[in-house]
Motif scaffolding. Structure first.
Motif, PDB file in Angstrom:
ATOM      1  N   SER A  12       0.952   3.619  -3.463  1.00 45.29           N
ATOM      2  CA  SER A  12       0.228   5.200  -3.148  1.00 45.29           C
ATOM      3  C   SER A  12       1.384   6.158  -3.028  1.00 45.29           C
ATOM      4  CB  SER A  12      -0.204   5.063  -1.777  1.00 45.29           C
ATOM      5  OG  SER A  12       0.368   4.799  -0.688  1.00 45.29           O
TER       6      SER A  12
ATOM      7  N   VAL B 208      -6.290   4.054  -3.689  1.00 46.58           N
ATOM      8  CA  VAL B 208      -6.618   5.195  -2.693  1.00 46.58           C
ATOM      9  C   VAL B 208      -5.745   6.039  -3.033  1.00 46.58           C
ATOM     10  CG1 VAL B 208      -7.440   3.623  -0.701  1.00 46.58           C
ATOM     11  CG2 VAL B 208      -4.660   4.119  -1.036  1.00 46.58           C
ATOM     12  N   ARG B 209      -4.282   5.868  -3.802  1.00 44.03           N
ATOM     13  CA  ARG B 209      -3.566   6.800  -4.352  1.00 44.03           C
ATOM     14  C   ARG B 209      -3.381   8.069  -3.451  1.00 44.03           C
ATOM     15  NH1 ARG B 209      -2.941   6.298  -9.840  1.00 44.03           N
ATOM     16  NH2 ARG B 209      -2.325   8.359 -10.189  1.00 44.03           N
ATOM     17  N   ASN B 210      -3.418   7.675  -2.319  1.00 46.69           N
ATOM     18  CA  ASN B 210      -2.973   8.845  -1.115  1.00 46.69           C
ATOM     19  C   ASN B 210      -2.209   8.207   0.085  1.00 46.69           C
ATOM     20  OD1 ASN B 210      -3.683  10.040   1.611  1.00 46.69           O
ATOM     21  ND2 ASN B 210      -4.537  11.770  -0.223  1.00 46.69           N
ATOM     22  N   GLU B 211      -0.832   8.775   0.262  1.00 46.99           N
ATOM     23  CA  GLU B 211      -0.002   8.282   1.194  1.00 46.99           C
ATOM     24  C   GLU B 211      -0.791   8.171   2.841  1.00 46.99           C
ATOM     25  OE1 GLU B 211       4.267   8.592   1.403  1.00 46.99           O
ATOM     26  OE2 GLU B 211       3.760  10.310   0.146  1.00 46.99           O
TER      27      GLU B 211
ATOM     28  N   GLN C  28       0.661   8.871  -5.917  1.00 50.99           N
ATOM     29  CA  GLN C  28       0.461  10.329  -5.603  1.00 50.99           C
ATOM     30  C   GLN C  28       1.390  11.334  -6.165  1.00 50.99           C
ATOM     31  OE1 GLN C  28      -0.040  10.714  -1.006  1.00 50.99           O
ATOM     32  NE2 GLN C  28      -0.194  12.884  -1.247  1.00 50.99           N
TER      33      GLN C  28
ATOM     34  N   MET D  45       0.790  -1.218  -0.164  1.00 50.70           N
ATOM     35  CA  MET D  45      -0.017   0.171   0.122  1.00 50.70           C
ATOM     36  C   MET D  45       0.773   1.147  -0.004  1.00 50.70           C
ATOM     37  SD  MET D  45      -3.470  -0.653   2.339  1.00 50.70           S
ATOM     38  CE  MET D  45      -2.912  -1.521   3.600  1.00 50.70           C
TER      39      MET D  45
ATOM     40  N   ALA E 228      -3.262   5.601   3.111  1.00 46.55           N
ATOM     41  CA  ALA E 228      -2.573   4.308   2.844  1.00 46.55           C
ATOM     42  C   ALA E 228      -1.975   3.852   4.393  1.00 46.55           C
ATOM     43  CB  ALA E 228      -1.393   4.189   1.764  1.00 46.55           C
TER      44      ALA E 228
ATOM     45  N   GLY F 244      -3.382   0.448  -2.553  1.00 44.80           N
ATOM     46  CA  GLY F 244      -2.619   1.492  -2.835  1.00 44.80           C
ATOM     47  C   GLY F 244      -2.767   2.283  -4.062  1.00 44.80           C
TER      48      GLY F 244
END
Length: 260
Positions: free
Chosen positions: A80, A163-166, A84, A76, A169, A160
């Motif tokens: 991500s 969601v594409r967002n740290e 991002q 993840m 994640a 990951g």
């Protein structure tokens, strides 16, 4: 196939280079399972019915299985992180295989995991765990652990990429620490209440932990166990292959769509 191997090798090298420039990742990977072994083995172990050394011998395979399940979290984070920052979209503009990027990422994670297992195995031997099943069984156990890690890394990569967002994640990654607690990694499942025992015995982590104990000669028969707990080696292989068959195509499809 040669193109896939070349592209995957390039991505693998990129991720290993990034790890080399961030040694904290390797240190954390290697020290966290050891710290958990010492903490659980000497603090929580005193509150269990098993004598200290016996519990530590039970705990080491469970921690190895929990480490293998950690591919969910690292997958993840890595996916991500790249998504991002637009790295994933830049890879999509290159003339390379759509499988290469996630494959290279998961292979890099596999190599890092293999290195991280060494200190845990050495400390486990120092605190009383023994390999009673011979070299063949031990190698089989390592192979199962790496296969399961590979499978969970693909699951994490898929999440990951979704969601594409740290930050998200990271929150989901923290929640994955519950999964080993709902298994036989730290305590025997047969002592749990009926419904919770069923959940624990069908948890893939339980099958992997039991398989490592079995192959290393540390297992004891479990009465009235669910099928994965009664046949842990077969159960571990089946879980890993099913997860790979499900999530590898999902990851490739999701990666090919980019930020859509």
């Amino acid at each position: 196939m040669s193109t896939l191997a070349y592209d995957s090798g390039a991505v693998l090298g990129r991720h290993l280079q990034r790890i080399r420039h961030a040694p904290g990742v390797v240190i954390l990977t290697q020290t966290m399972p050891v710290n958990m072994l010492l903490f659980f083995g000497y603090v929580f172990g005193s509150a269990l019915a098993m004598p200290g050394e016996e519990y530590r011998a039970y705990l080491v395979p469970g921690l190895l299985a929990a480490t293998a399940a950690g591919g969910l979290m690292t997958g993840m984070f890595q996916a991500s992180y790249d998504a991002q920052r637009g790295v994933t979209d830049r890879f999509l503009t290159l003339p390379m295989s759509r499988v290469a990027v996630p494959l290279g990422q998961t292979l890099a994670d596999l190599l890092t995991t293999l290195a991280g297992m060494v200190p845990l195995l050495l400390v486990g031997l120092a605190v009383g765990w023994r390999i009673e099943g011979g070299a063949t069984g031990a190698l089989g156990a390592v192979g199962l652990l790496l296969l399961f890690r590979f499978a969970t890394a693909w699951i994490g990569t898929y999440i990951g990429l979704l969601v594409r967002n740290e930050e998200i994640a990271g929150q989901l990654g923290a929640a994955t620490f519950v999964l080993p607690l709902l298994s036989n990694a730290y305590i025997p499942a047969e002592g749990l209440p009926g419904w919770l025992r069923t959940v624990a015995e069908w948890n893939p982590i339980s099958a992997v932990a039991a398989a490592v104990r079995d192959l290393c000669g540390n297992a004891a028969p479990v009465p009235d166990a669910a099928w994965p707990a009664a046949h842990p080696v077969a159960g571990s292989l089946l879980w890993s292959l099913v997860l790979l068959a499900l999530f590898v195509p999902l990851v490739v499809r999701r990666y090919a769509r980019g930020g859509e």
